[in-house]
Design an enzyme around this catalytic site. Structure first.
Site, short mmCIF file in Angstrom:
data_model
loop_
_atom_site.label_atom_id
_atom_site.label_comp_id
_atom_site.label_asym_id
_atom_site.label_seq_id
_atom_site.Cartn_x
_atom_site.Cartn_y
_atom_site.Cartn_z
N LYS A 111 7.72 0.29 1.97
CA LYS A 111 7.35 -0.44 3.18
C LYS A 111 8.06 -1.79 3.27
O LYS A 111 8.65 -2.15 4.30
CB LYS A 111 5.83 -0.63 3.21
CG LYS A 111 5.29 -1.76 4.06
CD LYS A 111 5.55 -1.55 5.54
CE LYS A 111 4.74 -2.54 6.37
NZ LYS A 111 4.99 -3.94 6.07
N ASP B 299 3.21 0.86 8.31
CA ASP B 299 2.06 0.11 7.79
C ASP B 299 0.79 0.75 8.34
O ASP B 299 0.85 1.81 8.96
CB ASP B 299 2.16 -1.38 8.15
CG ASP B 299 2.24 -1.58 9.65
OD1 ASP B 299 1.72 -0.73 10.41
OD2 ASP B 299 2.82 -2.58 10.08
N ARG C 283 1.02 -11.71 -6.54
CA ARG C 283 2.39 -11.63 -6.00
C ARG C 283 3.31 -12.66 -6.63
O ARG C 283 4.53 -12.55 -6.55
CB ARG C 283 2.37 -11.85 -4.49
CG ARG C 283 1.52 -10.83 -3.76
CD ARG C 283 1.21 -11.27 -2.34
NE ARG C 283 0.08 -10.52 -1.81
CZ ARG C 283 -1.18 -10.76 -2.11
NH1 ARG C 283 -1.49 -11.74 -2.95
NH2 ARG C 283 -2.15 -10.02 -1.60
N GLN D 105 -4.29 16.06 7.86
CA GLN D 105 -5.64 15.99 7.32
C GLN D 105 -5.72 15.01 6.15
O GLN D 105 -6.67 14.23 6.03
CB GLN D 105 -6.08 17.38 6.88
CG GLN D 105 -7.57 17.52 6.69
CD GLN D 105 -7.95 18.93 6.30
OE1 GLN D 105 -7.14 19.69 5.76
NE2 GLN D 105 -9.19 19.30 6.55
N PRO E 186 9.40 1.14 9.31
CA PRO E 186 8.32 0.74 8.40
C PRO E 186 6.99 1.37 8.83
O PRO E 186 6.66 1.35 10.02
CB PRO E 186 8.25 -0.79 8.56
CG PRO E 186 9.56 -1.18 9.16
CD PRO E 186 9.98 -0.02 10.00
N GLN F 145 9.32 1.65 16.55
CA GLN F 145 8.25 1.19 15.67
C GLN F 145 7.66 -0.12 16.18
O GLN F 145 6.45 -0.29 16.23
CB GLN F 145 8.80 1.03 14.24
CG GLN F 145 7.76 0.83 13.18
CD GLN F 145 7.47 -0.64 12.91
OE1 GLN F 145 7.88 -1.52 13.65
NE2 GLN F 145 6.75 -0.89 11.84
#
Length: 250
Positions: free
Chosen positions: A167, A186, A125, A207, A184, A239
Site C-alpha cells: 500500500k 486502502d 513507526r 466473501q 493503492p 482510484q
DNA sequence: CGTGGGCCTGTCTA
DNA sequence: ATAGACAGGCCCA
C-alpha cells in the site's frame, strides 16, 4: 512560495508557475484521462462530482516517509506527526512574518535517535523511519533512477525499505514517481470495491474481504490487480476519484 | 509461500 | 470527564 486558488483561478504569489503546475498535476490532460478511466456509471459519477481533482507530484523522499508514518493512523494524527518532525528536524523558513518548517532532509532523520522520533509521536513507526533513512543514506539511494523503471519493478524496490508494504509503495509510486497505473488499496478503496465492483471479483474473494477487517497480502494484490487491469494506465486517477467520492459523498 | 496476531498513540465518540 | 474504539498497514512468527 505562496499560491492560492480563488474562484477557479490560480494566483501565483511569488511562486514559480512551472513548479506549481507540475506539483499540482495541472499539466495532466484530464479529458484524455477521464476518457481512459470512464468505464462505468459509478466512476462516471465520481468524475463529474469532483471534476478538476488531480494527482500531486510530491518529492519521493518526503512522500515515502510521510506514508510510512501514515500507516494505521488517522489523517489529523498524521499531520500532527509530520508537523512535529518538520519542527524538530526541518529548516525554519519565514514567510510574511510567519514561521514554517521544511520537510526534514534524509540526512537529518538518519542522524536522529529513535527516541527523538518517538517524541514526535511516531510510535512503532520511529524504527521504520530511522532504518529507511539510514539505508537511503548508506546506499546513496537515487529516487530519480526509479522513474525509468516499470511499475512492478519500482514497487519491488520500494518494498525493500522498512515500513513499506504494498500500500505504501503504491502511494509513493502514484504521488511522487509518476506511475499513474498504481492503484493503492486502502480501507476506503476496499469499501468502493465491495460496494460497487463486487461482481468483478470471484465470489470466494468477495466473501473473504467482506468478513475480514484487514486485507491479506494476497487479497491486496488481487484488488490492486483488478484496479490496474480494469481502469488501465490511469488507474491511479480512477482510484483518486473513487476514493474521494466514497469518503465525501457516500 | 500465504496468513493471523500484535502494535504506538492521537482523535473521536459515547 | 474519561474510557474505549478506531485509525489511509506492516512486521514477524
Amino acid at each position: 512560495m505562496k499560491v492560492r486558488q480563488v474562484e477557479g483561478e490560480i494566483e501565483y504569489v511569488n511562486a514559480d508557475e512551472k513548479f506549481v503546475n507540475h506539483y499540482f498535476g495541472l499539466e495532466d490532460d484530464l479529458q484524455v484521462i477521464a476518457e481512459s478511466i470512464n468505464k462505468d456509471a459509478h466512476v462516471s459519477r465520481a468524475l463529474e462530482a469532483y471534476w478538476g481533482l488531480r494527482l500531486i507530484r510530491q518529492d519521493p523522499w518526503e512522500c515515502l516517509i510521510s506514508y510510512i508514518c501514515a500507516t494505521y493512523k488517522s489523517i489529523p494524527a498524521i499531520k500532527h506527526m509530520l508537523n512535529n518532525m518538520a519542527q524538530k528536524f526541518g529548516e525554519k523558513q519565514v514567510l510574511d512574518g510567519n514561521n514554517f518548517y521544511t520537510f526534514p532532509e534524509c540526512k537529518a532523520l538518519a542522524a536522529a535517535t529513535e527516541q527523538d522520533l518517538i517524541g514526535c509521536g511516531l510510535g512503532y513507526r520511529a524504527k521504520y523511519v530511522l532504518t529507511t533513512a539510514k539505508k537511503i543514506r548508506e546506499d546513496n539511494f537515487d529516487f530519480e533512477a526509479l522513474r525509468k523503471l516499470p511499475y512492478l519493478e519500482t514497487k519491488k524496490v520500494l518494498m525493500q525499505f522498512s515500513g513499506v508494504g504494498a500500500k505504501v509503495a503504491d502511494c509513493v509510486l502514484l504521488f511522487s514517481l509518476g506511475k499513474s497505473e498504481a492503484f493503492p488499496v486502502d480501507v476506503w478503496v476496499k469499501r468502493v470495491i465491495l460496494n460497487h465492483y463486487g461482481e468483478k471479483l470471484s465470489p470466494e474473494v468477495l466473501q473473504r474481504i467482506e468478513k475480514s477487517e484487514s486485507l491479506s497480502t494476497g487479497d491486496y494484490e488481487r484488488l490492486n490487480r483488478f484496479g490496474r487491469s480494469y481502469f488501465g494506465k490511469y488507474a491511479g486517477y480512477a482510484q483518486e476519484y473513487l476514493y474521494h467520492y466514497e469518503r465525501i459523498t457516500v
